[in-house]
Design an enzyme around this catalytic site. Structure first.
Site, PDB file in Angstrom:
ATOM      1  N   ASP A   3       9.634  11.798 -33.397  1.00  0.00           N
ATOM      2  CA  ASP A   3       8.998  10.516 -33.696  1.00  0.00           C
ATOM      3  C   ASP A   3       8.731  10.406 -35.192  1.00  0.00           C
ATOM      4  OD1 ASP A   3       8.881   9.202 -31.239  1.00  0.00           O
ATOM      5  OD2 ASP A   3       7.175  10.409 -30.590  1.00  0.00           O
ATOM      6  N   ASP A 146       9.116   6.361 -23.330  1.00  0.00           N
ATOM      7  CA  ASP A 146       8.343   7.106 -24.331  1.00  0.00           C
ATOM      8  C   ASP A 146       6.906   6.584 -24.347  1.00  0.00           C
ATOM      9  OD1 ASP A 146       7.515   8.537 -26.563  1.00  0.00           O
ATOM     10  OD2 ASP A 146       8.909   7.571 -27.964  1.00  0.00           O
TER      11      ASP A 146
HETATM   12 ZN    ZN Z   1       9.355   8.282 -29.671  1.00  0.00          ZN
END
Ligand code: ZN
Length: 190
Positions: A3, A146
């Protein structure tokens, strides 16, 4: 799943291409996949850096890409698989025209920016609708989810049609080992 946050598109900063390249030897050893999720403004500025660092997949947000088709083609031109994603309040319609060009569709089940958030319940219906859209065009793209994924939410995401789950806290948090946490996660939907 890496991320990447820039403190502009999302209210947090995380990591960049250096970390991706540091992870690449581990990815090679484990025959894994480096799935890079860019939560950054003007992601086209950094595509080459992340490709060179060893990303297998680069996913961009529709909210950050006014020329999404061009950005997706630019990712593919670097020899990397292309993914697209959207925030919880953004409609799936924004992806309709690009679906046949992408290798991955990511449904955000929290507002991006921080780990440890709770799964937004309406995400399940969005996953289901995305599944139908991909099936309708015969796409083999991965459908990834996610945010807030754990043993209590994974099964519903999988039942709705998700093929890839991203989990942070459920894997790395708590007192149990990563292996035990992954086993519990797998068991919750098998
Ligand atoms: Zn992510």
């Amino acid at each position: 799943h890496v991320d990447v946050m820039d403190g502009h598109f999302v209210p947090n900063t995380t990591i960049g291409p250096l970390i991706v390249s540091a992870l690449r030897p581990l990815r090679d050893e484990m025959k894994s996949v480096l799935d890079v999720h860019l939560m950054i403004e003007k992601p086209e500025r950094f595509l080459e850096d992340f490709a060179k660092a060893g990303a297998d997949i680069i996913t961009v947000h529709v909210e950050t890409c006014p020329h999404l088709h061009r950005t997706v083609q630019a990712i593919k031109a670097l020899g990397v698989k292309a993914g697209v994603t959207l925030n919880p309040a953004t409609s799936l319609i924004t992806l309709e025209e690009i679906l046949s060009d992408v290798d991955l569709v990511l449904i955000m089940s929290v507002n991006p920016g921080f780990g440890g958030q709770h799964y937004i319940p309406s995400s399940t219906d969005k996953i289901r609708r995305a599944r139908h859209m991909l099936d309708a065009i015969g796409s083999k793209a991965w459908l990834e989810v996610d945010g807030g994924i754990g043993p209590d939410t994974a099964a519903e995401a999988v039942r709705a049609g998700a093929t890839v789950l991203v989990a942070g806290n459920a894997v790395f948090g708590g007192s149990k080992s990563v292996a035990e946490n992954v086993a519990a996660l797998r068991q919750s939907f098998s």
